[in-house]
Enzyme design. Structure first.
Site, PDB file in Angstrom:
ATOM      1  N   HIS A 172      15.795  29.394  11.770  1.00 22.29           N
ATOM      2  CA  HIS A 172      15.381  28.096  11.023  1.00 22.29           C
ATOM      3  C   HIS A 172      15.358  26.675  11.793  1.00 22.29           C
ATOM      4  O   HIS A 172      14.411  25.819  11.104  1.00 22.29           O
ATOM      5  CB  HIS A 172      16.134  28.034   9.603  1.00 22.29           C
ATOM      6  N   ARG A 180      25.391  17.448 -18.061  1.00 20.74           N
ATOM      7  CA  ARG A 180      26.336  17.861 -17.297  1.00 20.74           C
ATOM      8  C   ARG A 180      26.674  19.278 -16.819  1.00 20.74           C
ATOM      9  O   ARG A 180      27.495  19.975 -16.565  1.00 20.74           O
ATOM     10  CB  ARG A 180      27.698  17.335 -17.619  1.00 20.74           C
ATOM     11  N   ASN A 199      20.513  30.687   8.693  1.00 19.59           N
ATOM     12  CA  ASN A 199      19.631  29.875   9.255  1.00 19.59           C
ATOM     13  C   ASN A 199      19.215  30.499  10.615  1.00 19.59           C
ATOM     14  O   ASN A 199      18.238  29.557  11.270  1.00 19.59           O
ATOM     15  CB  ASN A 199      20.421  28.278   9.702  1.00 19.59           C
ATOM     16  N   GLU A 212      11.842  36.753   6.067  1.00 21.83           N
ATOM     17  CA  GLU A 212      13.315  36.556   5.636  1.00 21.83           C
ATOM     18  C   GLU A 212      14.001  38.071   5.596  1.00 21.83           C
ATOM     19  O   GLU A 212      15.174  38.088   5.726  1.00 21.83           O
ATOM     20  CB  GLU A 212      13.498  35.874   4.197  1.00 21.83           C
ATOM     21  N   ARG A 258      27.793  31.002   6.281  1.00 24.06           N
ATOM     22  CA  ARG A 258      26.384  30.745   5.554  1.00 24.06           C
ATOM     23  C   ARG A 258      25.436  30.313   6.720  1.00 24.06           C
ATOM     24  O   ARG A 258      24.172  30.648   6.508  1.00 24.06           O
ATOM     25  CB  ARG A 258      26.482  29.889   4.495  1.00 24.06           C
ATOM     26  N   LYS A 305      22.526  38.917   1.329  1.00 20.62           N
ATOM     27  CA  LYS A 305      22.524  37.379   0.835  1.00 20.62           C
ATOM     28  C   LYS A 305      23.919  37.005   0.210  1.00 20.62           C
ATOM     29  O   LYS A 305      24.612  36.116   0.347  1.00 20.62           O
ATOM     30  CB  LYS A 305      21.611  36.866   0.302  1.00 20.62           C
ATOM     31  N   HIS A 314       6.606  29.024   5.245  1.00 22.37           N
ATOM     32  CA  HIS A 314       7.874  28.888   5.569  1.00 22.37           C
ATOM     33  C   HIS A 314       8.101  30.158   6.445  1.00 22.37           C
ATOM     34  O   HIS A 314       8.563  30.090   7.358  1.00 22.37           O
ATOM     35  CB  HIS A 314       8.685  28.708   4.492  1.00 22.37           C
TER      36      HIS A 314
END
Ligand SMILES: NC(=O)c1ccc[n+]([C@@H]2O[C@H](COP(=O)([O-])OP(=O)(O)OC[C@H]3O[C@@H](n4cnc5c(N)ncnc54)[C@H](O)[C@@H]3O)[C@@H](O)[C@H]2O)c1
Ligand SMILES: [Zn+2]
Length: 368
Positions: free
Chosen positions: A256, A128, A253, A192, A249, A234, A273
């Site tokens: 993207h 957990r 993107n 990025e 957030r 970020k 990517h």
């Protein structure tokens, strides 16, 4: 070394009232992991390493832990996206069980986004939840995937379909690890970095223009600043929209929606990517120009910086079938009620999520 604090409130009823953590950026940091872990109460470290860095960077981490009197065990994951799988996750769980990993154990993810996402998710789910330290060794991981707590694996049905938000206990980005990174991977990560400038920070974008040659030559001061500033940007977004609920957030993107369509159409692994993101940002800027949001000067300025970093701005001929790409975008989870929505700039350093874009406009920029 520079540190960036990611401020995250804990749940008031949870066992951990503050989930804030530090991102450490700089040179020679792998050797500091032992003392850091010891100071955080760790008694044992399980180092989950990408095979490409197991003998080098991950071995340094193990040595640092041992020198600090911490028992260290090393597990190796095969390089490549295929390791973000149910099988690889199951193998990690089984190893954790065999090692009787407990709450005093710290999982250390040493590698790129693949190992970060996989080991992060294994840590999120085993017993957990175990504390995980992200020790990114690719540019993509240092500026993006190691920060923000998104972890997960792929299913045959799609990328990142199973996962959890699980914030790291800390992030240690040693820019020395990037010296072994192949050029194509390094350059891909720069897409990025450029993205952060466009979406959030015009001044940083201008700094990248001025220091492009030094960054490409991997001069430590320039790479260090690029990593640090990107990580800070970020972190700021994650603090304000940890679980992608306020829309902030979503700015990350940028480029993207196009990129994912290119990656799917090409077949995973053909375009890196970051290469797909570079083409995607170039397309998004053109779409923003068509919508009257920005001038052609900004489109050209972004193209120029991407090209200086030797990133592509146009798709290869084989990826210009607009109908097919739009069809793939329609399946993207970021579309709403079949309408196409895109993150588009209104000026350098600012983007908005824009709904109801006409498919003809999208078609035009895909064919150009
Ligand atoms: N969690 C997030 O928020 C987030 C964000 C962006 C991307 N991602 C995920 O990250 C992954 C991509 O990350 P990536 O680009 O780091 O890919 P990666 O982890 O596959 O690493 C790229 C390649 O570099 C090798 N490598 C890693 N470090 C090296 C080093 N220092 N020297 C030499 N080789 C090295 C790896 O073996 C691999 O072949 C994708 O799975 C993507 O979905 C996650
Ligand atoms: Zn990305």
């Amino acid at each position: 070394m520079n540190t960036i604090r990611v401020h995250l409130p804990g749940s008031p009823t949870g066992p951990d009232p503050d989930r804030s953590y530090l991102i450490r950026c700089g040179s020679g940091l792998l050797d500091s992991l032992g003392p850091l872990l010891r100071d955080s109460g760790g008694r044992r470290g399980v180092v989950v390493a990408d095979a490409a860095v197991a003998e080098t960077h991950a071995a340094r981490v193990v040595a640092s832990l041992q020198a600090a009197g911490i028992e260290a065990v090393s597990l190796t994951v095969p390089s490549g996206e295929a390791s973000k799988s149910v099988g690889a996750l199951g193998r990690l769980w089984a190893e954790f069980a065999r090692l009787a990993v407990d709450r005093h154990t710290r999982v250390m993810a040493v590698g790129g986004g693949v190992v970060g996402d996989l080991a992060g998710f294994a840590a999120a789910t085993f017993s957990r939840g175990l504390p995980v330290w992200q020790v990114p060794t690719t540019l993509v991981a240092q500026v993006d995937s190691a920060i923000g707590g998104k972890t997960g694996i792929n299913l045959p049905a799609g990328k990142n379909l199973v996962g959890a938000f699980w914030q790291p206990a800390g992030v240690v980005s040693d820019i020395d690890t990037l010296s072994t990174l192949p050029d194509r991977e390094f350059v891909s990560g720069l897409a990025e970095v450029v993205k952060y400038g466009v979406i959030l920070d015009a001044e940083f974008f201008a700094w990248l223009e001025d220091h492009a040659a030094a960054i490409l030559a991997r001069e430590p001061a320039a790479v260090g600043h690029a990593v640090e500033r990107s990580a800070a940007l970020k972190a700021r977004v994650v603090e304000q929209d940890e679980r992608e609920t306020t829309g902030l957030r979503a700015a990350l993107n940028y480029g993207h929606t196009f990129a994912h369509a290119y990656e799917t159409a090409a077949g995973y692994g053909v375009l890196l990517h970051g290469e797909a993101v570079a083409i995607g940002m170039a397309r998004a800027a053109r779409l923003a120009e068509r919508c009257g949001r920005i001038s052609c000067d900004l489109v050209a300025r972004q193209d120029r910086l991407l090209e200086r970093f030797r990133l592509p701005v146009a798709a290869p001929e084989s990826l210009r079938d607009a109908e097919r790409l739009i069809e793939i975008m329609g399946r993207d989870k970021k579309t709403l009620d079949g309408q196409l929505r895109f993150v588009l700039p209104s000026k350098l350093g600012h983007v908005d999520l824009v709904d109801g874009i006409r498919p003809e406009a999208v078609k035009d920029v895909l064919q150009g």
